[in-house]
Design a protein around this motif. Structure first.
Motif, PDB file in Angstrom:
ATOM      1  N   UNK A   9       0.841  -1.193   0.000  1.00  0.00           N
ATOM      2  CA  UNK A   9       0.000   0.000   0.000  1.00  0.00           C
ATOM      3  C   UNK A   9       0.878   1.245   0.000  1.00  0.00           C
ATOM      4  N   UNK A  10       0.590   2.153  -0.933  1.00  0.00           N
ATOM      5  CA  UNK A  10       1.323   3.409  -1.035  1.00  0.00           C
ATOM      6  C   UNK A  10       0.339   4.552  -1.260  1.00  0.00           C
ATOM      7  N   UNK A  11       0.696   5.716  -0.763  1.00  0.00           N
ATOM      8  CA  UNK A  11      -0.116   6.918  -0.992  1.00  0.00           C
ATOM      9  C   UNK A  11       0.764   7.965  -1.654  1.00  0.00           C
ATOM     10  N   UNK A  12       0.349   8.401  -2.830  1.00  0.00           N
ATOM     11  CA  UNK A  12       1.116   9.391  -3.576  1.00  0.00           C
ATOM     12  C   UNK A  12       0.170  10.254  -4.392  1.00  0.00           C
ATOM     13  N   UNK A  13       0.305  11.555  -4.259  1.00  0.00           N
ATOM     14  CA  UNK A  13      -0.481  12.512  -5.049  1.00  0.00           C
ATOM     15  C   UNK A  13      -1.987  12.258  -4.926  1.00  0.00           C
ATOM     16  N   UNK A  14      -2.432  12.013  -3.687  1.00  0.00           N
ATOM     17  CA  UNK A  14      -3.850  11.821  -3.373  1.00  0.00           C
ATOM     18  C   UNK A  14      -4.401  10.457  -3.811  1.00  0.00           C
ATOM     19  N   UNK A  15      -3.545   9.613  -4.370  1.00  0.00           N
ATOM     20  CA  UNK A  15      -3.990   8.312  -4.880  1.00  0.00           C
ATOM     21  C   UNK A  15      -3.403   7.197  -4.021  1.00  0.00           C
ATOM     22  N   UNK A  16      -4.254   6.329  -3.503  1.00  0.00           N
ATOM     23  CA  UNK A  16      -3.795   5.157  -2.760  1.00  0.00           C
ATOM     24  C   UNK A  16      -3.606   4.002  -3.738  1.00  0.00           C
ATOM     25  N   UNK A  49      -6.709  12.638   2.847  1.00  0.00           N
ATOM     26  CA  UNK A  49      -5.762  12.854   1.747  1.00  0.00           C
ATOM     27  C   UNK A  49      -6.003  11.892   0.589  1.00  0.00           C
ATOM     28  N   UNK A  50      -6.562  10.730   0.870  1.00  0.00           N
ATOM     29  CA  UNK A  50      -6.858   9.759  -0.185  1.00  0.00           C
ATOM     30  C   UNK A  50      -8.120  10.182  -0.921  1.00  0.00           C
ATOM     31  N   UNK A  51      -8.016  10.352  -2.217  1.00  0.00           N
ATOM     32  CA  UNK A  51      -9.180  10.732  -3.014  1.00  0.00           C
ATOM     33  C   UNK A  51      -9.604   9.637  -3.989  1.00  0.00           C
ATOM     34  N   UNK A  52      -8.662   8.798  -4.390  1.00  0.00           N
ATOM     35  CA  UNK A  52      -8.924   7.722  -5.345  1.00  0.00           C
ATOM     36  C   UNK A  52      -8.071   6.520  -4.956  1.00  0.00           C
ATOM     37  N   UNK A  53      -8.556   5.318  -5.280  1.00  0.00           N
ATOM     38  CA  UNK A  53      -7.797   4.095  -5.049  1.00  0.00           C
ATOM     39  C   UNK A  53      -7.557   3.392  -6.381  1.00  0.00           C
TER      40      UNK A  53
END
Length: 270
Positions: A9-16, A49-53
């Motif tokens: 699992x990584x979070x980058x630029x609002x995308x998980x 912060x997560x907006x999309x997966x």
């Protein structure tokens, strides 16, 4: 974020980026998978912060489905009483359903990126996502009838709403394998890509576009689309009227309108 055994699992630029991480086992869904996916999507829901997966699989395959070793281990718990065995099995099935429901119930859009095998439980998983994308040579199949059982974790409930009743029945009864291009032609996947690299880049581009929108507007849109699966048009119109009575007061509306009139890119708060 915690370390997971079955996922990366990584979070980058609002995308998980949520990737099944058992490539040596074709990303088969073991016991860790079913518990960790609930925790992951709880984190997704609770993290502004997560907006999309983007949901994918590490390696050559998306997922070969439920780990057969896990299923075999469960049979050792059976006793002699049929009623008690049935109650035990029912609880297990409901728990597995709950893991897939965690994806379906996520307030944020979930995009599935599919390469290689997507079999059995893999179909359960992707049908719980908002959108699906695949390589042209991906191999998708509802395998349960070939294992002597009916699919029980969500495919038979969700797939007919995606591709229609007749096609869903054909795929479920025959267990035949379709490639990514046929999956696109019947509406199971939105787009196909030439290879894995193109798939990852293409899905990421779509995710980035969604992540740049108002999170209030995107979540409201998803909620309305989900609501309409089980309600009439009149019910849906009533619900959106009540929903937007509050949401139209959001600062995002003013930001979006100002950016549109000034031909600028809007920036929205988490």
């Amino acid at each position: 974020m915690s370390d997971y055994k079955a996922f990366r699992v990584e979070l980058k630029d609002k995308i998980a980026h949520v990737a099944i991480n058992r490539p040596d086992k074709f990303n088969a869904m073991n016991a860790d998978f079913w518990t960790e996916i609930v925790d992951i999507f709880r984190w997704v829901d609770e993290t502004d912060e997560v907006r999309v997966v983007v949901l994918s699989g590490v390696g050559k395959h998306f997922s070969a489905g439920i780990d057969l070793g896990m299923l075999a281990a469960g049979t050792h718990k059976y006793g002699k009483d049929v009623g008690r065995n049935a109650e035990l099995q029912r609880r297990v099935i409901l728990k597995l359903q709950g893991s897939i429901n965690a994806v379906d119930n996520c307030r944020k859009p979930v995009l599935a990126a599919i390469q290689g095998y997507c079999l059995g439980g893999g179909i359960d998983l992707i049908t719980a996502c908002d959108m699906r994308y695949a390589t042209v040579d991906a191999q998708l199949s509802i395998r349960e009838v070939d294992m002597g059982l009916a699919a029980d974790i969500g495919t038979l409930q969700r797939l007919p709403r995606i591709i229609g009743d007749g096609l869903a029945r054909e795929l479920a009864y025959t267990a035949r394998t379709i490639n990514g291009e046929e999956a696109r032609s019947i509406g199971l996947v939105n787009r196909t890509y030439a290879d894995h690299d193109a798939l990852q880049a293409g899905v990421l581009e779509i995710a980035q576009e969604i992540a740049g929108k108002s999170p209030i507007a995107v979540r409201g849109t998803k909620r309305m689309l989900d609501y309409m699966r089980d309600h009439s048009i009149d019910d849906g119109l009533e619900y959106i009227a009540t929903w937007n009575a509050a949401m139209l007061q959001s600062e995002d509306l003013r930001i979006a309108m100002t950016a549109f009139m000034n031909k600028q890119k809007p920036e929205f708060a988490d």
